[in-house]
Scaffold this motif. Sequence first.
Motif, short mmCIF file in Angstrom:
data_model
loop_
_atom_site.label_atom_id
_atom_site.label_comp_id
_atom_site.label_asym_id
_atom_site.label_seq_id
_atom_site.Cartn_x
_atom_site.Cartn_y
_atom_site.Cartn_z
N LYS A 58 0.85 -1.19 0.00
CA LYS A 58 0.00 0.00 0.00
C LYS A 58 0.88 1.24 0.00
O LYS A 58 1.98 1.22 0.55
N VAL A 59 0.39 2.31 -0.61
CA VAL A 59 1.08 3.59 -0.57
C VAL A 59 0.08 4.65 -0.12
O VAL A 59 -0.98 4.81 -0.74
N PHE A 60 0.40 5.34 0.96
CA PHE A 60 -0.43 6.42 1.46
C PHE A 60 0.22 7.75 1.11
O PHE A 60 1.37 7.99 1.48
N PHE A 61 -0.51 8.59 0.37
CA PHE A 61 -0.02 9.92 0.05
C PHE A 61 -0.58 10.90 1.08
O PHE A 61 -1.80 10.97 1.27
N ALA A 62 0.32 11.61 1.73
CA ALA A 62 -0.09 12.52 2.80
C ALA A 62 0.46 13.91 2.54
O ALA A 62 1.51 14.07 1.90
N GLY A 63 -0.25 14.90 3.04
CA GLY A 63 0.23 16.27 2.87
C GLY A 63 -0.88 17.27 3.07
O GLY A 63 -2.07 16.93 3.05
N ALA A 64 -0.51 18.51 3.26
CA ALA A 64 -1.46 19.59 3.48
C ALA A 64 -2.22 19.90 2.19
O ALA A 64 -1.81 19.53 1.09
N SER A 65 -3.34 20.58 2.32
CA SER A 65 -4.12 21.00 1.15
C SER A 65 -3.26 21.88 0.25
O SER A 65 -2.54 22.76 0.72
N GLY A 66 -3.33 21.61 -1.05
CA GLY A 66 -2.63 22.44 -2.01
C GLY A 66 -1.22 22.01 -2.34
O GLY A 66 -0.57 22.63 -3.19
N VAL A 67 -0.73 20.92 -1.73
CA VAL A 67 0.62 20.48 -2.07
C VAL A 67 0.65 19.71 -3.38
O VAL A 67 1.72 19.49 -3.96
N GLY A 68 -0.52 19.28 -3.85
CA GLY A 68 -0.59 18.59 -5.14
C GLY A 68 -0.65 17.09 -5.05
O GLY A 68 -0.22 16.39 -5.98
N LYS A 69 -1.22 16.55 -3.97
CA LYS A 69 -1.34 15.09 -3.84
C LYS A 69 -2.14 14.50 -4.99
O LYS A 69 -1.74 13.49 -5.59
N SER A 70 -3.28 15.11 -5.30
CA SER A 70 -4.15 14.57 -6.35
C SER A 70 -3.46 14.61 -7.71
O SER A 70 -3.63 13.71 -8.53
N MET A 117 -14.23 28.83 -3.22
CA MET A 117 -14.11 28.21 -1.91
C MET A 117 -14.42 29.22 -0.82
O MET A 117 -13.90 30.34 -0.83
N PRO A 118 -15.29 28.88 0.15
CA PRO A 118 -15.60 29.81 1.24
C PRO A 118 -14.34 30.22 2.00
O PRO A 118 -13.40 29.43 2.15
N THR A 119 -14.34 31.44 2.49
CA THR A 119 -13.16 31.97 3.17
C THR A 119 -12.76 31.12 4.38
O THR A 119 -11.58 30.84 4.59
N HIS A 120 -13.76 30.68 5.16
CA HIS A 120 -13.41 29.91 6.37
C HIS A 120 -12.77 28.57 6.01
O HIS A 120 -11.89 28.09 6.72
N GLU A 121 -13.20 27.98 4.89
CA GLU A 121 -12.60 26.71 4.47
C GLU A 121 -11.18 26.93 3.96
O GLU A 121 -10.27 26.14 4.28
N ARG A 122 -10.99 28.00 3.18
CA ARG A 122 -9.65 28.29 2.67
C ARG A 122 -8.68 28.51 3.82
O ARG A 122 -7.54 28.02 3.82
N GLU A 123 -9.13 29.27 4.83
CA GLU A 123 -8.27 29.54 5.98
C GLU A 123 -7.95 28.25 6.74
O GLU A 123 -6.82 28.07 7.21
N ALA A 124 -8.95 27.37 6.86
CA ALA A 124 -8.72 26.09 7.56
C ALA A 124 -7.70 25.24 6.81
O ALA A 124 -6.81 24.63 7.41
N ARG A 125 -7.83 25.21 5.49
CA ARG A 125 -6.90 24.41 4.70
C ARG A 125 -5.49 24.98 4.73
O ARG A 125 -4.51 24.24 4.85
N LEU A 126 -5.38 26.28 4.65
CA LEU A 126 -4.06 26.90 4.64
C LEU A 126 -3.40 26.91 6.01
O LEU A 126 -2.20 27.16 6.13
N SER A 127 -4.20 26.63 7.06
CA SER A 127 -3.61 26.55 8.40
C SER A 127 -2.83 25.24 8.59
O SER A 127 -2.07 25.10 9.56
N ASN A 158 4.13 27.21 1.34
CA ASN A 158 2.84 27.85 1.57
C ASN A 158 2.41 28.79 0.44
O ASN A 158 1.23 28.84 0.09
N ILE A 159 3.33 29.53 -0.14
CA ILE A 159 2.97 30.46 -1.20
C ILE A 159 2.42 29.71 -2.42
O ILE A 159 1.46 30.15 -3.06
N VAL A 160 2.99 28.55 -2.71
CA VAL A 160 2.52 27.73 -3.82
C VAL A 160 1.14 27.16 -3.50
O VAL A 160 0.23 27.15 -4.34
N ARG A 161 0.95 26.70 -2.26
CA ARG A 161 -0.34 26.16 -1.83
C ARG A 161 -1.44 27.21 -1.95
O ARG A 161 -2.56 26.93 -2.41
N THR A 162 -1.14 28.43 -1.53
CA THR A 162 -2.13 29.51 -1.58
C THR A 162 -2.58 29.77 -3.01
O THR A 162 -3.78 29.88 -3.30
#
Length: 214
Positions: free
Chosen positions: A33-45, A168-178, A154-158
């Motif tokens: 199995k391979v698990f891809f992990a990372g914050a939102s916006g790093v490009g996992k998909s 994307m709603p502001t609160h969701e964007r802030e949660a993902r970028l946190s 982070n700048i690339v993720r943003t």
Amino acid sequence: MSKESEISRKPQIDAYPASMKPVSREIPHHVKKVFFAGASGVGKSTVIGRLDVERVHVVPRFTTFPRRSDSLPWENIHLNPWEFDMLELDGTIEVSWNRDMGNGDVVKYGFPVRNDDDSRIAVYPTNSLFFDHMIHMPPGFLDGALIVGVFAPNIVRTIRLQQRSPDMPTHEREARLSDNPQSVVNLSHVVVNNYGSFEKCSSEDVMDFIARIS
């Protein structure tokens, strides 16, 4: 050499592909199995979507997250909360976790029981909260698993989140970028850099690496 010591020994990695680097954990032998992990916006998909489907099988996530224009059909199966709970109760969902999207919005995620009839390596698209729930994982769920951390600054993720989901709603964007993009590194066996010049080779590098250790 005993079967137990053969399985546990560390594969010999002479060199890592250009976009990848090791983390201070032993690389598992006989990866299943391979698990891809990372914050939102790093490009996992993006990395997962370019993998060789003849050699790997992407395990889709069940999620209560609403379907949007940027949703990927191979990555998510969208359910309402009641449907999700029913699949958990009947055992279809093997492992699940929650993510707080801000403003009181909590999204559920879950992976189905693995289909052992598929001989390809199973690829799991996780998110930054998945490994916070390791204590709740079924025994043996991570056996034979390679954890690949995907990194982008982070700048690339943003910029990516703005381009991918301008509505994307502001609160969701802030949660993902946190999310801290560095936090997943210590949980990973290897990290693939997915930004700048590395973007062109990150998926190919991952496939090459998997082939060498499996």
